[in-house]
Scaffold this active site. Sequence first.
Site, PDB file in Angstrom:
ATOM      1  N   LYS A 115      -6.964 -12.440  -5.930  1.00 34.81           N
ATOM      2  CA  LYS A 115      -6.580 -12.236  -4.528  1.00 34.81           C
ATOM      3  C   LYS A 115      -7.866 -12.119  -3.727  1.00 34.81           C
ATOM      4  O   LYS A 115      -8.757 -11.343  -4.088  1.00 34.81           O
ATOM      5  CB  LYS A 115      -5.746 -10.963  -4.365  1.00 34.81           C
ATOM      6  CG  LYS A 115      -5.363 -10.725  -2.896  1.00 34.81           C
ATOM      7  CD  LYS A 115      -4.298  -9.664  -2.748  1.00 34.81           C
ATOM      8  CE  LYS A 115      -4.852  -8.272  -2.715  1.00 34.81           C
ATOM      9  NZ  LYS A 115      -3.848  -7.279  -2.266  1.00 34.81           N
ATOM     10  N   GLN A 142       2.409   1.093   4.962  1.00 35.69           N
ATOM     11  CA  GLN A 142       2.859   1.049   3.568  1.00 35.69           C
ATOM     12  C   GLN A 142       3.996   2.034   3.281  1.00 35.69           C
ATOM     13  O   GLN A 142       4.764   1.836   2.342  1.00 35.69           O
ATOM     14  CB  GLN A 142       1.702   1.396   2.614  1.00 35.69           C
ATOM     15  CG  GLN A 142       0.481   0.519   2.736  1.00 35.69           C
ATOM     16  CD  GLN A 142       0.703  -0.885   2.223  1.00 35.69           C
ATOM     17  OE1 GLN A 142       1.560  -1.120   1.370  1.00 35.69           O
ATOM     18  NE2 GLN A 142      -0.032  -1.836   2.758  1.00 35.69           N
ATOM     19  N   SER A 157      -4.726   7.118   4.577  1.00 35.60           N
ATOM     20  CA  SER A 157      -6.094   6.604   4.475  1.00 35.60           C
ATOM     21  C   SER A 157      -7.103   7.747   4.613  1.00 35.60           C
ATOM     22  O   SER A 157      -8.206   7.548   5.099  1.00 35.60           O
ATOM     23  CB  SER A 157      -6.316   5.554   5.564  1.00 35.60           C
ATOM     24  OG  SER A 157      -5.931   6.072   6.820  1.00 35.60           O
ATOM     25  N   GLY A 201      -2.681   6.149  -1.737  1.00 37.27           N
ATOM     26  CA  GLY A 201      -3.529   5.780  -0.607  1.00 37.27           C
ATOM     27  C   GLY A 201      -4.998   5.604  -0.956  1.00 37.27           C
ATOM     28  O   GLY A 201      -5.711   4.850  -0.312  1.00 37.27           O
ATOM     29  N   ASP A 249      -7.949   4.157  -2.515  1.00 41.05           N
ATOM     30  CA  ASP A 249      -8.312   2.904  -3.198  1.00 41.05           C
ATOM     31  C   ASP A 249      -9.765   2.535  -2.920  1.00 41.05           C
ATOM     32  O   ASP A 249     -10.160   1.381  -3.050  1.00 41.05           O
ATOM     33  CB  ASP A 249      -7.371   1.774  -2.748  1.00 41.05           C
ATOM     34  CG  ASP A 249      -7.382   1.576  -1.241  1.00 41.05           C
ATOM     35  OD1 ASP A 249      -8.075   2.337  -0.536  1.00 41.05           O
ATOM     36  OD2 ASP A 249      -6.706   0.653  -0.756  1.00 41.05           O
ATOM     37  N   LYS A 274     -12.359   8.191  -0.437  1.00 41.18           N
ATOM     38  CA  LYS A 274     -11.035   8.582   0.064  1.00 41.18           C
ATOM     39  C   LYS A 274     -10.446   9.677  -0.838  1.00 41.18           C
ATOM     40  O   LYS A 274     -10.750   9.721  -2.038  1.00 41.18           O
ATOM     41  CB  LYS A 274     -10.071   7.385   0.065  1.00 41.18           C
ATOM     42  CG  LYS A 274     -10.277   6.413   1.220  1.00 41.18           C
ATOM     43  CD  LYS A 274      -9.162   5.377   1.222  1.00 41.18           C
ATOM     44  CE  LYS A 274      -9.388   4.312   2.279  1.00 41.18           C
ATOM     45  NZ  LYS A 274      -8.410   3.204   2.143  1.00 41.18           N
ATOM     46  N   GLY A 307      -2.489   5.451  -8.272  1.00 41.70           N
ATOM     47  CA  GLY A 307      -2.322   3.994  -8.129  1.00 41.70           C
ATOM     48  C   GLY A 307      -3.376   3.421  -7.207  1.00 41.70           C
ATOM     49  O   GLY A 307      -3.345   3.639  -5.994  1.00 41.70           O
TER      50      GLY A 307
HETATM   51  P1  NAD Z   1      -1.915   2.706   8.061  1.00 43.58           P
HETATM   52  O1  NAD Z   1      -3.189   2.592   8.838  1.00 43.58           O
HETATM   53  O2  NAD Z   1      -0.718   1.961   8.520  1.00 43.58           O
HETATM   54  O3  NAD Z   1      -1.500   4.250   7.931  1.00 43.58           O
HETATM   55  C1  NAD Z   1      -2.492   5.228   7.656  1.00 43.58           C
HETATM   56  C2  NAD Z   1      -1.820   6.542   7.299  1.00 43.58           C
HETATM   57  O4  NAD Z   1      -2.839   7.508   6.998  1.00 43.58           O
HETATM   58  C3  NAD Z   1      -1.001   7.124   8.427  1.00 43.58           C
HETATM   59  O5  NAD Z   1       0.074   7.841   7.868  1.00 43.58           O
HETATM   60  C4  NAD Z   1      -1.992   8.068   9.097  1.00 43.58           C
HETATM   61  O6  NAD Z   1      -1.364   9.068   9.855  1.00 43.58           O
HETATM   62  C5  NAD Z   1      -2.682   8.631   7.876  1.00 43.58           C
HETATM   63  N1  NAD Z   1      -3.993   9.219   8.159  1.00 43.58           N
HETATM   64  C6  NAD Z   1      -4.978   8.672   8.915  1.00 43.58           C
HETATM   65  N2  NAD Z   1      -6.033   9.522   8.947  1.00 43.58           N
HETATM   66  C7  NAD Z   1      -5.685  10.615   8.219  1.00 43.58           C
HETATM   67  C8  NAD Z   1      -6.347  11.824   7.860  1.00 43.58           C
HETATM   68  N3  NAD Z   1      -7.581  12.078   8.280  1.00 43.58           N
HETATM   69  N4  NAD Z   1      -5.701  12.697   7.073  1.00 43.58           N
HETATM   70  C9  NAD Z   1      -4.443  12.426   6.615  1.00 43.58           C
HETATM   71  N5  NAD Z   1      -3.774  11.309   6.914  1.00 43.58           N
HETATM   72  C10 NAD Z   1      -4.385  10.406   7.694  1.00 43.58           C
HETATM   73  O7  NAD Z   1      -2.315   2.315   6.564  1.00 43.58           O
HETATM   74  P2  NAD Z   1      -1.372   1.746   5.406  1.00 43.58           P
HETATM   75  O8  NAD Z   1      -1.397   0.268   5.436  1.00 43.58           O
HETATM   76  O9  NAD Z   1      -0.077   2.470   5.402  1.00 43.58           O
HETATM   77  O10 NAD Z   1      -2.241   2.171   4.128  1.00 43.58           O
HETATM   78  C11 NAD Z   1      -2.355   3.544   3.764  1.00 43.58           C
HETATM   79  C12 NAD Z   1      -3.392   3.673   2.665  1.00 43.58           C
HETATM   80  O11 NAD Z   1      -2.964   2.963   1.501  1.00 43.58           O
HETATM   81  C13 NAD Z   1      -4.765   3.086   3.018  1.00 43.58           C
HETATM   82  O12 NAD Z   1      -5.761   3.978   2.546  1.00 43.58           O
HETATM   83  C14 NAD Z   1      -4.809   1.782   2.236  1.00 43.58           C
HETATM   84  O13 NAD Z   1      -6.134   1.378   1.933  1.00 43.58           O
HETATM   85  C15 NAD Z   1      -4.042   2.200   0.999  1.00 43.58           C
HETATM   86  N6  NAD Z   1      -3.489   1.104   0.194  1.00 43.58           N
HETATM   87  C16 NAD Z   1      -3.485   1.269  -1.160  1.00 43.58           C
HETATM   88  C17 NAD Z   1      -2.972   0.283  -1.967  1.00 43.58           C
HETATM   89  C18 NAD Z   1      -2.934   0.481  -3.463  1.00 43.58           C
HETATM   90  O14 NAD Z   1      -2.648  -0.460  -4.192  1.00 43.58           O
HETATM   91  N7  NAD Z   1      -3.146   1.673  -3.941  1.00 43.58           N
HETATM   92  C19 NAD Z   1      -2.461  -0.890  -1.406  1.00 43.58           C
HETATM   93  C20 NAD Z   1      -2.428  -1.023  -0.011  1.00 43.58           C
HETATM   94  C21 NAD Z   1      -2.940  -0.002   0.781  1.00 43.58           C
END
Ligand code: NAD
Length: 322
Positions: A67, A139, A200, A221, A223, A227, A293
């Site tokens: 990817k 997500q 995030s 979250g 990754d 973080k 994850g």
């Molecule tokens: P998004 O930007 O749509 O949402 C971010 C979320 O984090 C919101 O709920 C926001 O309120 C919260 N947030 C922001 N700053 C914060 C803080 N300081 N303290 C607590 N919460 C806080 O992002 P998303 O697309 O929903 O992705 C969320 C996370 O998941 C990201 O870190 C992304 O990189 C990660 N992710 C992981 C995988 C995986 O396979 N593990 C895959 C995709 C995304």
Amino acid sequence: MFIVPEREIAGLVTPEAAFEAVEAVFAAMASGAAWNFPVVREAIGHEDALYGFKGGFDRAGGALGLKAGGYWPNNIEKRGIINHQSTVFLFDPDTGRVAAMVGGNLLTALRTAAASSVSIKHLARKDAKVLGMVGAGHQSHFQLRAAARQRPFEKVVAWNYHPEMLPKLGQTAAELGLPFEAVSLAELGAQADVIITITSAFSPSLMDAHVRPGTHLACMGTDTKGKQEVEAALLARATVFCDEVAQSVTIGEAQHAVAAGLIGERDIVQIGAVVNGTHPGRTSADEITLFDGTGVGLQDLAVAAAAVGIARARGVAIEVEV
Ligand code: NAD
């Protein structure tokens, strides 16, 4: 080669299909039949973008590829397109010829939700009734929908750093017929049997003292290096599972507990071992299980291969000569 455009994915890949693909590839990883290649991630010095590749080979499922993509923070404001952009490329493992190019944006959300729901299927208590959501971003909606398929939850409790985002998550719960309540983190931990964290954040929100015995957590979250969603001490109290140990200890939630010396790499179990039956998973009703994850390339290849198979069967894959 076949092209499956992003616009077709929603009509092709169901959460069930993503679940099956991800569960199978986790099992293949644990048995040694599939492995991920080192991840490349670079700040390219243009548009503040982070670009990279996640690849691997699944000998059992026959998927080879990568990817490619990343995060372009200015996309929404400047161009009205989403900030996360990715495309999956599959290759014929027998010849090295390119086999498919598949839109990877929706697939990323589906495979990430599938990963946490595989952990819920195999590790949550069978009598789990309350689902706790920490996070309400893009997500989280996919996570909630996928989790709801794994246990007959009776209620969703949720907390978000930006509380104004919670009503939208409440709508998703309502579509699933689930009562929804915005609560404090202490209340969330006191009520929830299963907790998904999908933020995030770079510092912990959910603390060790918030979580009661018997809880299953899917921490999704974290990754990236730096973080963090949950207090490191929680990982010392829990039995820790992951998609891949190498990622978990470097870019996953476990990076902090390992760095603090609270747990070691050997304490972390690949979820595929539970799927395969070589690890028992949860062994008591009081045990805290935690799935870290981080998202591996093989998940992307697995769901992309499924998308190509379905697209070809339905005649919507575009065939081109290369
Ligand atoms: P998004 O930007 O749509 O949402 C971010 C979320 O984090 C919101 O709920 C926001 O309120 C919260 N947030 C922001 N700053 C914060 C803080 N300081 N303290 C607590 N919460 C806080 O992002 P998303 O697309 O929903 O992705 C969320 C996370 O998941 C990201 O870190 C992304 O990189 C990660 N992710 C992981 C995988 C995986 O396979 N593990 C895959 C995709 C995304």
